[in-house]
Design an enzyme around this catalytic site. Structure first.
Site, PDB file in Angstrom:
ATOM      1  N   CYS A  70      39.507  21.232  68.971  1.00 53.15           N
ATOM      2  CA  CYS A  70      40.914  20.923  69.248  1.00 53.15           C
ATOM      3  C   CYS A  70      41.046  20.131  70.537  1.00 53.15           C
ATOM      4  O   CYS A  70      41.371  18.944  70.512  1.00 53.15           O
ATOM      5  CB  CYS A  70      41.690  22.220  69.359  1.00 53.15           C
ATOM      6  SG  CYS A  70      41.264  23.372  68.060  1.00 53.15           S
ATOM      7  N   ILE A 112      41.728  27.805  59.959  1.00 51.55           N
ATOM      8  CA  ILE A 112      43.176  27.956  59.882  1.00 51.55           C
ATOM      9  C   ILE A 112      43.611  28.331  58.466  1.00 51.55           C
ATOM     10  O   ILE A 112      44.402  29.253  58.260  1.00 51.55           O
ATOM     11  CB  ILE A 112      43.883  26.640  60.313  1.00 51.55           C
ATOM     12  CG1 ILE A 112      43.466  26.255  61.734  1.00 51.55           C
ATOM     13  CG2 ILE A 112      45.404  26.750  60.173  1.00 51.55           C
ATOM     14  CD1 ILE A 112      43.775  27.294  62.800  1.00 51.55           C
ATOM     15  N   LYS A 126      52.181  19.009  69.349  1.00 52.66           N
ATOM     16  CA  LYS A 126      50.856  19.624  69.204  1.00 52.66           C
ATOM     17  C   LYS A 126      49.801  18.876  70.024  1.00 52.66           C
ATOM     18  O   LYS A 126      48.980  19.480  70.720  1.00 52.66           O
ATOM     19  CB  LYS A 126      50.474  19.643  67.721  1.00 52.66           C
ATOM     20  CG  LYS A 126      49.050  20.010  67.438  1.00 52.66           C
ATOM     21  CD  LYS A 126      48.729  21.431  67.862  1.00 52.66           C
ATOM     22  CE  LYS A 126      47.236  21.616  67.999  1.00 52.66           C
ATOM     23  NZ  LYS A 126      46.718  22.711  67.274  1.00 52.66           N
ATOM     24  N   ARG A 146      31.445  24.050  67.183  1.00 50.89           N
ATOM     25  CA  ARG A 146      31.894  22.655  67.070  1.00 50.89           C
ATOM     26  C   ARG A 146      32.144  22.048  68.452  1.00 50.89           C
ATOM     27  O   ARG A 146      32.805  22.647  69.281  1.00 50.89           O
ATOM     28  CB  ARG A 146      33.161  22.576  66.200  1.00 50.89           C
ATOM     29  CG  ARG A 146      32.862  22.865  64.732  1.00 50.89           C
ATOM     30  CD  ARG A 146      34.098  22.867  63.892  1.00 50.89           C
ATOM     31  NE  ARG A 146      35.025  23.918  64.278  1.00 50.89           N
ATOM     32  CZ  ARG A 146      36.231  24.076  63.757  1.00 50.89           C
ATOM     33  NH1 ARG A 146      36.644  23.241  62.829  1.00 50.89           N
ATOM     34  NH2 ARG A 146      37.018  25.052  64.149  1.00 50.89           N
ATOM     35  N   GLY A 157      34.636  22.260  74.699  1.00 50.26           N
ATOM     36  CA  GLY A 157      34.217  22.187  73.301  1.00 50.26           C
ATOM     37  C   GLY A 157      35.333  22.585  72.368  1.00 50.26           C
ATOM     38  O   GLY A 157      36.503  22.660  72.762  1.00 50.26           O
TER      39      GLY A 157
END
Ligand code: SAJ
Length: 428
Positions: A257, A12, A203, A321, A254
């Site tokens: 987030c 990000i 979020k 990740r 996966g």
């Protein structure tokens, strides 16, 4: 133009810093990893993301972006550091804490601090605010503080960074407005102002909504296997209803987030977040079910070789990740001795992984079964004949239902899909 200090040069931070720089801001990108800082200062990138190399190079060439291991005085500080969870699924806020502490010496009256990292409720107005107040500033008066959660989809980061709507929550109205003014200079989507805790929750809700819905698809997939029908057909037909949209089942969820953020709600509200927790567990179990399927398919084979295709957590990116592949491989390791099996991994996008990445040929050579875990575009167009020549047995297990089964069957393959028992002849 304002001077901006972006903390964290990851998935990000680096795109954000570069986009700000090409929009005319004077940007210093800060990361504690010195080799990463050198890479960025050469105008190069350390992650795979479409279009990012061009923007970073343009940003460095413009002279508006430089990378450094230490922050500098700036008008705006954007914190975009990881917020992982710990072994016990509690949020690990150490990176946010370290980043916030690191900017204290560089804050001046009127500075604006923005947290972009996805964080548990109250991180902005309690956790960060108290660190800044301990630095001798009055938050909301001397220093403006806001949360503007990133919402971009890996693989489409540059487009979404500009086009997506943004939710900006301030610790007070002035903080939200100041942050809103900044984002309106490079975001073409709408900007919605609110308070910091609402923005944090928005979020978390976005990713939790998706996780719960994927869990439903995954649960239905297991049910269809038992029932002896295909989830893919059920899904197609159910989705013909105008108000139904069953998401895609698969080998697991996966990424950094969706598989992480719901835990931030569960850890704070364990009594209430029952459905959210169960969805998380359902999705986490999926890689184990994939391995159970593989074990059935290699039953009776001597020294079976399993070729795992795909290491990244989703198609066409290099991000591994929380990848289901990692859990699948960890699980296969447990069976290694008992079943005398070997496995190989191939992924055209991934260079660094916990397990060795083989070449296409070596991965498939003498394999008894090919398992598609990631639906990379390259895999969808593989020539089954080329695969068949390399393998010992023509068996493919497609956990994403992304192959054209008729093409593969036409080349003599037995094709199995997760959640589809019609031709498998077994159920779990
Ligand atoms: N997946 C399924 N079935 C589906 C959709 C996804 O199994 O129907 C799996 C994928 O294979 C992958 C995982 O879920 O393993 C997550 O992939 P994704 O593409 O749904 O999302 P991420 O994690 O790449 O990005 C998400 C996005 N959030 C939402 O779409 C609500 C993105 O907008 C966020 O910015 C990002 O999380 C983030 O950083 O929070």
């Amino acid at each position: 133009m304002d001077k901006i200090c972006v903390l964290g040069l990851g998935y990000i931070g680096l795109p954000t810093a570069s986009v700000l720089a090409v929009n005319g801001f004077n940007v210093v990108g800060v990361d504690t990893n010195s080799s990463l800082v050198e890479i960025v200062n050469r105008g190069e990138i350390h992650i795979e993301e479409p279009g990012l190399a061009t923007v970073v190079q343009a940003a460095i060439n413009s002279g508006n972006l430089k990378a450094s291991i230490t922050p500098e005085y700036a008008d705006v500080f954007i914190v975009a550091v990881p917020t992982p969870f710990k072994e016990d699924k509690q949020p690990d806020m150490s990176y946010v804490e370290a980043a916030t502490k690191s900017i204290i010496p560089y804050l001046k009256k009127g500075s604006l601090v923005i947290l972009e990292s996805t964080s548990p409720p109250r991180t902005t107005d309690k956790f960060m605010a108290s660190i800044i107040e301990n630095g001798g500033f009055k938050v909301g008066k001397d220093i403006f503080l806001a949360h503007c959660p990133e919402r971009v989809l890996p693989g489409q980061i540059l487009k979404e960074l500009i086009e997506n709507d943004r939710v900006i929550g301030g610790v007070n109205r002035e903080s939200a407005e100041k942050a809103g003014q900044l984002y309106s200079k490079f975001v073409s989507g709408k900007i919605f102002l609110t308070d910091a805790s609402t923005a944090e929750m928005v979020k978390l809700v976005e990713n939790t909504y998706r996780d719960v819905n994927i869990a439903l698809a995954n649960e239905l997939s297991s049910i269809c296997e038992k029932l002896g029908i295909s989830i893919w057909e059920v899904r197609d037909l159910a989705n013909k209803h105008p108000r139904v949209n069953v998401l895609m089942p698969g080998p697991g969820v996966g990424g950094h987030c969706i598989s992480v953020d719901p835990w931030f709600i569960v850890s704070e509200y364990p009594e209430e977040a029952k459905l959210i927790k169960m969805a998380r567990q359902t999705n986490d179990e999926k890689p184990v079910q994939v391995v159970k399927n593989i074990m059935r398919l290699i039953e009776g084979m001597d020294n079976p070789k399993i070729a795992i295709f795909g290491a990244s957590y989703k198609a066409d990116i290099d991000d591994t990740r929380e990848s289901p592949t990692l859990k699948i491989l960890d699980c296969l390791v447990c069976f290694k001795e008992k079943r005398q099996l070997v496995f190989s991994v191939y992924d055209p996008h991934v260079k660094h992984f916990e397990y060795e990445i083989s070449t296409f040929e070596n991965a498939l050579k003498d394999a008894n079964i090919m398992v598609i875990v990631t639906d990379h575009s390259e895999f969808k167009s593989i020539d089954p004949q080329r695969v068949g020549y390399l393998m010992k047995d023509r068996i493919v297990f497609d956990t994403r239902n992304c192959l054209n089964r008729y093409d593969w069957q036409g080349c003599g393959f037995k094709v199995y899909s997760l959640g589809d028992r019609r031709e498998q002849g077994f159920c779990l």
